[in-house]
Design an enzyme around this catalytic site. Structure first.
Site, PDB file in Angstrom:
ATOM      1  N   ASN A 155      -6.571   1.928 -12.700  1.00 23.37           N
ATOM      2  CA  ASN A 155      -5.564   0.977 -12.225  1.00 23.37           C
ATOM      3  C   ASN A 155      -4.186   1.467 -12.645  1.00 23.37           C
ATOM      4  O   ASN A 155      -4.042   2.169 -13.650  1.00 23.37           O
ATOM      5  CB  ASN A 155      -5.825  -0.397 -12.862  1.00 23.37           C
ATOM      6  CG  ASN A 155      -4.813  -1.453 -12.419  1.00 23.37           C
ATOM      7  OD1 ASN A 155      -4.524  -1.597 -11.236  1.00 23.37           O
ATOM      8  ND2 ASN A 155      -4.257  -2.182 -13.372  1.00 23.37           N
ATOM      9  N   HIS A 207      -0.460  -0.143 -13.666  1.00 24.87           N
ATOM     10  CA  HIS A 207       0.274  -1.364 -13.972  1.00 24.87           C
ATOM     11  C   HIS A 207       1.758  -1.007 -14.069  1.00 24.87           C
ATOM     12  O   HIS A 207       2.111  -0.022 -14.732  1.00 24.87           O
ATOM     13  CB  HIS A 207      -0.221  -1.963 -15.296  1.00 24.87           C
ATOM     14  CG  HIS A 207       0.426  -3.285 -15.587  1.00 24.87           C
ATOM     15  ND1 HIS A 207       0.076  -4.436 -14.927  1.00 24.87           N
ATOM     16  CD2 HIS A 207       1.426  -3.625 -16.432  1.00 24.87           C
ATOM     17  CE1 HIS A 207       0.831  -5.432 -15.360  1.00 24.87           C
ATOM     18  NE2 HIS A 207       1.667  -4.960 -16.265  1.00 24.87           N
ATOM     19  N   GLU A 267       5.732   5.769 -10.200  1.00 23.66           N
ATOM     20  CA  GLU A 267       4.370   5.657  -9.630  1.00 23.66           C
ATOM     21  C   GLU A 267       4.122   6.781  -8.624  1.00 23.66           C
ATOM     22  O   GLU A 267       3.082   7.443  -8.668  1.00 23.66           O
ATOM     23  CB  GLU A 267       4.201   4.303  -8.943  1.00 23.66           C
ATOM     24  CG  GLU A 267       4.206   3.149  -9.916  1.00 23.66           C
ATOM     25  CD  GLU A 267       4.055   1.786  -9.248  1.00 23.66           C
ATOM     26  OE1 GLU A 267       3.619   0.867  -9.934  1.00 23.66           O
ATOM     27  OE2 GLU A 267       4.380   1.654  -8.059  1.00 23.66           O
ATOM     28  N   GLY A 278       0.788  -1.236   0.000  1.00 30.26           N
ATOM     29  CA  GLY A 278       0.000   0.000   0.000  1.00 30.26           C
ATOM     30  C   GLY A 278       0.813   1.275   0.000  1.00 30.26           C
ATOM     31  O   GLY A 278       0.315   2.325   0.412  1.00 30.26           O
ATOM     32  N   SER A 279       2.064   1.210  -0.492  1.00 26.24           N
ATOM     33  CA  SER A 279       2.845   2.458  -0.504  1.00 26.24           C
ATOM     34  C   SER A 279       2.231   3.472  -1.473  1.00 26.24           C
ATOM     35  O   SER A 279       2.247   4.674  -1.212  1.00 26.24           O
ATOM     36  CB  SER A 279       4.310   2.193  -0.831  1.00 26.24           C
ATOM     37  OG  SER A 279       4.471   1.688  -2.124  1.00 26.24           O
ATOM     38  N   LEU A 302      -9.415  -9.590 -10.163  1.00 23.94           N
ATOM     39  CA  LEU A 302     -10.098  -9.043 -11.333  1.00 23.94           C
ATOM     40  C   LEU A 302     -11.391  -8.387 -10.855  1.00 23.94           C
ATOM     41  O   LEU A 302     -12.134  -8.966 -10.067  1.00 23.94           O
ATOM     42  CB  LEU A 302     -10.422 -10.187 -12.305  1.00 23.94           C
ATOM     43  CG  LEU A 302     -11.002  -9.775 -13.658  1.00 23.94           C
ATOM     44  CD1 LEU A 302      -9.995  -8.971 -14.470  1.00 23.94           C
ATOM     45  CD2 LEU A 302     -11.429 -11.012 -14.453  1.00 23.94           C
ATOM     46  N   ASP A 326      -5.730  -5.766 -17.073  1.00 21.83           N
ATOM     47  CA  ASP A 326      -4.775  -4.858 -17.719  1.00 21.83           C
ATOM     48  C   ASP A 326      -5.189  -4.403 -19.115  1.00 21.83           C
ATOM     49  O   ASP A 326      -4.342  -4.182 -19.983  1.00 21.83           O
ATOM     50  CB  ASP A 326      -3.371  -5.488 -17.751  1.00 21.83           C
ATOM     51  CG  ASP A 326      -2.862  -5.775 -16.353  1.00 21.83           C
ATOM     52  OD1 ASP A 326      -3.167  -4.974 -15.446  1.00 21.83           O
ATOM     53  OD2 ASP A 326      -2.184  -6.788 -16.158  1.00 21.83           O
ATOM     54  N   LEU A 328      -4.934  -7.150  -6.661  1.00 29.05           N
ATOM     55  CA  LEU A 328      -4.652  -8.307  -7.512  1.00 29.05           C
ATOM     56  C   LEU A 328      -5.877  -9.031  -8.064  1.00 29.05           C
ATOM     57  O   LEU A 328      -5.742  -9.869  -8.947  1.00 29.05           O
ATOM     58  CB  LEU A 328      -3.783  -9.316  -6.744  1.00 29.05           C
ATOM     59  CG  LEU A 328      -2.443  -8.760  -6.253  1.00 29.05           C
ATOM     60  CD1 LEU A 328      -1.623  -9.856  -5.591  1.00 29.05           C
ATOM     61  CD2 LEU A 328      -1.659  -8.133  -7.392  1.00 29.05           C
TER      62      LEU A 328
HETATM   63  C1  GRF Z   1       2.922  -1.316  -7.607  1.00 26.42           C
HETATM   64  O1  GRF Z   1       4.123  -1.471  -8.296  1.00 26.42           O
HETATM   65  C2  GRF Z   1       1.756  -1.317  -8.549  1.00 26.42           C
HETATM   66  O2  GRF Z   1       2.029  -0.749  -9.775  1.00 26.42           O
HETATM   67  C3  GRF Z   1       1.533  -2.784  -8.734  1.00 26.42           C
HETATM   68  O3  GRF Z   1       1.738  -3.344  -7.461  1.00 26.42           O
HETATM   69  C4  GRF Z   1       2.654  -2.529  -6.742  1.00 26.42           C
HETATM   70  C5  GRF Z   1       2.004  -2.194  -5.439  1.00 26.42           C
HETATM   71  O4  GRF Z   1       2.865  -1.560  -4.561  1.00 26.42           O
HETATM   72  N1  GRF Z   1       0.257  -3.028  -9.354  1.00 26.42           N
HETATM   73  P1  GRF Z   1       2.292  -0.867  -3.250  1.00 26.42           P
HETATM   74  O5  GRF Z   1       1.348  -1.876  -2.578  1.00 26.42           O
HETATM   75  O6  GRF Z   1       1.556   0.358  -3.662  1.00 26.42           O
HETATM   76  O7  GRF Z   1       3.462  -0.583  -2.380  1.00 26.42           O
END
Ligand code: GRF
Length: 190
Positions: A102, A104, A174, A12-13, A87, A145, A85
């Protein structure tokens, strides 16, 4: 004030980064976090941030009715999948048409689809000898995706990079872009 719900499965960062970004906003806020795993660290982060959270099982999520009720009861306008994770079922997409985004951790359409998440994606990038990777932010549809791409950003991948090196570069992208792109999408809604 627009209300955002974040769905996450793990650390959840990104969820924390997005919540902090919107703390400063007089336009939108993250007001609800849903995890599909009771052990997900995102739940600790939610507590620390003072954001209400809930855990839903996979079957409850796939069935969708309870989740939709939870979201509607809280007047959620927009849903962000940040490391989520499962769907998303058609029922939930229909309840929030064009309002579920979302991220990716690669340049779709490369390295996407079922089972392509987290470190598996960065491993695939390195194994394919790709010279670049990055992030794709997209409005989802009922396939893993797919949907409408809103934004991509790239980073170089060096021949010496390990999957962890690529992950670090992608995470930086991100954190830099995801909150801004969400903000922009929200401003373009209705
Ligand atoms: C991120 O790289 C996101 O793009 C992918 O999963 C990772 C999740 O990281 N789908 P976090 O849980 O937000 O730390």
């Amino acid at each position: 004030m627009k209300k955002i719900a974040i769905l996450a499965s793990g650390s959840g960062s990104n969820a924390e980064n997005i919540a902090n970004y919107f703390k400063e906003s007089d336009y939108a806020q993250v007001s609800f976090i849903i995890a599909n795993n009771p052990e997900a660290y995102v739940l600790e982060r939610a507590k620390r941030l003072g954001i209400e959270s809930a855990v839903v099982s996979k079957s409850e999520f796939m069935e969708a009715d309870n989740v939709i009720s939870m979201l509607k009861e809280r007047d959620i306008d927009f849903i962000v999948l940040a490391g989520f994770l499962l769907l998303v079922p058609q029922k939930l997409i229909a309840a929030y048409p064009g309002r579920i985004v979302n991220i990716h951790p690669a340049l779709l359409p490369k390295h996407g689809g079922k089972g392509m998440y987290g470190d598996r994606v960065h491993k695939a990038v390195v194994e394919c000898g790709d010279t670049e990777s990055g992030i794709t932010i997209h409005i989802i549809d009922e396939h893993y995706d797919k949907g409408t791409t809103c934004f991509q950003a790239k980073c170089p991948v060096l021949p010496t990079d390990t999957p962890d090196d690529v992950a670090a570069k992608v995470h930086a992208l991100e954190y830099e872009h995801f909150p801004h792109v969400i903000d922009e999408i929200l401003h373009n809604l209705d």
